[in-house]
Design an enzyme around this catalytic site. Structure first.
Site, PDB file in Angstrom:
ATOM      1  CG  ASP A 175      40.915  40.725  30.384  1.00 35.35           C
ATOM      2  OD1 ASP A 175      41.607  41.503  31.066  1.00 35.35           O
ATOM      3  OD2 ASP A 175      40.397  41.028  29.290  1.00 35.35           O
ATOM      4  CG  HIS A 176      38.481  43.500  32.590  1.00 38.28           C
ATOM      5  ND1 HIS A 176      38.770  44.719  33.177  1.00 38.28           N
ATOM      6  CD2 HIS A 176      39.030  43.540  31.353  1.00 38.28           C
ATOM      7  CE1 HIS A 176      39.462  45.457  32.322  1.00 38.28           C
ATOM      8  NE2 HIS A 176      39.646  44.774  31.207  1.00 38.28           N
ATOM      9  CG  ASP A 204      38.241  46.046  36.621  1.00 42.01           C
ATOM     10  OD1 ASP A 204      38.349  46.981  37.438  1.00 42.01           O
ATOM     11  OD2 ASP A 204      37.930  46.209  35.430  1.00 42.01           O
ATOM     12  CG  HIS A 264      43.378  46.584  30.892  1.00 35.68           C
ATOM     13  ND1 HIS A 264      42.504  45.521  30.872  1.00 35.68           N
ATOM     14  CD2 HIS A 264      44.259  46.331  31.890  1.00 35.68           C
ATOM     15  CE1 HIS A 264      42.846  44.673  31.838  1.00 35.68           C
ATOM     16  NE2 HIS A 264      43.907  45.137  32.466  1.00 35.68           N
ATOM     17  N   GLY A 265      43.198  48.065  26.896  1.00 36.78           N
ATOM     18  CA  GLY A 265      42.711  48.859  25.766  1.00 36.78           C
ATOM     19  C   GLY A 265      43.841  49.279  24.848  1.00 36.78           C
ATOM     20  CB  ALA A 266      47.216  48.143  24.683  1.00 32.30           C
ATOM     21  CG  ASN A 294      45.426  43.445  28.904  1.00 31.18           C
ATOM     22  OD1 ASN A 294      46.504  42.974  29.237  1.00 31.18           O
ATOM     23  ND2 ASN A 294      44.356  43.379  29.663  1.00 31.18           N
ATOM     24  CB  THR A 301      40.089  45.600  19.600  1.00 28.27           C
ATOM     25  OG1 THR A 301      39.210  45.798  20.712  1.00 28.27           O
ATOM     26  CG2 THR A 301      39.526  46.272  18.365  1.00 28.27           C
TER      27      THR A 301
HETATM   28  O1  G3H Z   1      38.430  43.896  28.313  1.00 33.81           O
HETATM   29  C1  G3H Z   1      37.621  43.576  27.449  1.00 33.81           C
HETATM   30  C2  G3H Z   1      37.945  42.470  26.528  1.00 33.81           C
HETATM   31  O2  G3H Z   1      38.015  42.950  25.211  1.00 33.81           O
HETATM   32  C3  G3H Z   1      36.987  41.334  26.676  1.00 33.81           C
HETATM   33  O3  G3H Z   1      35.779  41.548  26.033  1.00 33.81           O
HETATM   34  O4  G3H Z   1      33.961  40.729  27.588  1.00 33.81           O
HETATM   35  O5  G3H Z   1      33.613  40.842  25.122  1.00 33.81           O
HETATM   36  O6  G3H Z   1      35.134  39.128  26.121  1.00 33.81           O
HETATM   37  P1  G3H Z   1      34.558  40.508  26.229  1.00 33.81           P
HETATM   38  P1  13P Z   2      41.473  46.244  23.279  1.00 38.16           P
HETATM   39  O1  13P Z   2      39.981  46.377  23.157  1.00 38.16           O
HETATM   40  O2  13P Z   2      42.161  47.529  22.975  1.00 38.16           O
HETATM   41  O3  13P Z   2      42.014  45.118  22.480  1.00 38.16           O
HETATM   42  O4  13P Z   2      41.807  45.939  24.825  1.00 38.16           O
HETATM   43  C1  13P Z   2      41.695  44.635  25.335  1.00 38.16           C
HETATM   44  C2  13P Z   2      41.790  44.586  26.804  1.00 38.16           C
HETATM   45  O5  13P Z   2      42.190  45.515  27.480  1.00 38.16           O
HETATM   46  C3  13P Z   2      41.393  43.320  27.449  1.00 38.16           C
HETATM   47  O6  13P Z   2      41.428  43.414  28.830  1.00 38.16           O
HETATM   48 ZN    ZN Z   3      40.872  45.311  29.640  1.00 40.89          ZN
END
Ligand code: G3H
Ligand code: 13P
Ligand code: ZN
Length: 308
Positions: free
Chosen positions: A86-87, A108, A216-218, A259, A262
């Protein structure tokens, strides 16, 4: 090549999802309990699932543990699993993930300009395709904090549909993360749940057809889950997420991967806090981590049910 035959790239899974107007849940993990929760939830609903680790999660666990834990999870799973980065913020982390058995990576480079984003994404696609690894990239900027990349909330901008089409053609990616009004974390709106720009999504879909798009951010940041954390001593304020109905509408308009991090954090935290508050003499981590794991699994199922 991947650590187990049940670990697959996301390319076919996401293509099928978008055609069927459903989405695959992509859940972040940081330890064994969360891997178990995600895989158990997906198995109970008999649906493929994406296990994803950010670069900070990789720093925390190490590639060796990730590979070992996910390969055991795959051995015990009745559904295909995708192990996804991820990212990934540069070529090097994507390469490391691929070399360590990840079946899918996200590059990303959305904070770079369009041409640079294309160039670095193409470099990752060229490397990944030798190993059958799928690549997700991102265009546009989400409000909030993107892993180690900070973006001022007011500066968020939506994905442009023409750029999306050109980007897909020039890079050969298998999925594209779009910015349509979501942000990472617990505070997605100041005074209420933010509305997604379905209009932006429809414009993108008009250009890219059935190409798999990623949201993302869902996280939905359900009020009951936040309330439980706060009841047992947390102080989480202004917590708002994306409503289930907005998520469903986004899926009807091309979102194939959703994704979620949270929501799992909140579910896990609430259960751990509740257990500890009610069992003040307990020192057994299997009890409170176990309670967290059970609740995380329920959250995974709650979210997957809205995606199908
Ligand atoms: O995209 C963000 C995810 O919630 C990952 O967060 O870098 O704290 O593992 P993190
Ligand atoms: P949330 O913070 O909304 O769970 O998004 C997670 C995310 O996009 C991970 O790449
Ligand atoms: Zn993300």
């Amino acid at each position: 090549m991947f650590a187990h035959k049940n670990i697959v790239s996301s390319a076919n899974i996401l293509r099928d999802a978008v055609k069927n107007r459903v989405a695959i849940g992509a859940f972040n993990f940081t330890n064994m309990e969360i891997i178990q929760a995600i895989v158990a939830g997906a198995n109970e609903l008999y649906t493929p699932v994406i296990l994803q680790a950010s670069s900070s999660a990789i720093k925390y666990m190490g590639f060796g543990y990730i590979r070992a834990m996910v390969s055991v999870a795959a051995e015990q799973s009745d559904v295909p699993l995708v192990l996804h980065l991820d990212h990934g913020h540069d070529f090097e982390i994507c390469k490391q993930a691929i070399d360590n058995g990840f079946s899918s990576v996200m590059i990303d480079a959305s904070s770079l300009d369009f041409k640079e984003n294309i160039a670095i994404t193409k470099e990752v696609v060229d490397y990944a395709s030798k190993y059958g690894v799928s690549v997700e990239a991102e265009l546009g900027t989400l409000a909030g904090v993107e892993d180690e990349v900070s973006v001022a909330e007011g500066k968020a901008f939506y994905t442009d549909q023409n750029q999306a089409q050109e980007f897909i053609e020039k890079t050969g990616i298998s999925s594209l993360a779009v910015a349509i009004g979501t942000s990472h974390g617990v505070n997605k709106g100041k005074t209420g749940n933010p509305k997604l720009s379905i209009e932006t999504l429809k414009k993108i879909k008009e250009k890219v057809g059935d190409f798999p798009l990623v949201l993302h951010g869902a996280s939905s940041v359900y009020a009951d889950a936040v309330e439980k954390c706060n009841t047992y001593g947390a102080n989480i304020q202004n917590a708002y997420g994306i409503t289930d109905s907005d998520i469903r509408e986004a899926i009807q308009n091309g979102i194939a991967k959703v994704n979620v991090d949270t929501d799992i954090r909140i579910a896990f935290l609430g259960a751990v806090r509740e257990y500890l508050a009610n069992n003040k003499s307990s020192i057994d981590m299997r009890k409170y981590l176990g309670a967290g794991r059970d609740m995380a699994k329920e959250m995974v199922k709650r979210r997957i049910k809205t995606f199908l």
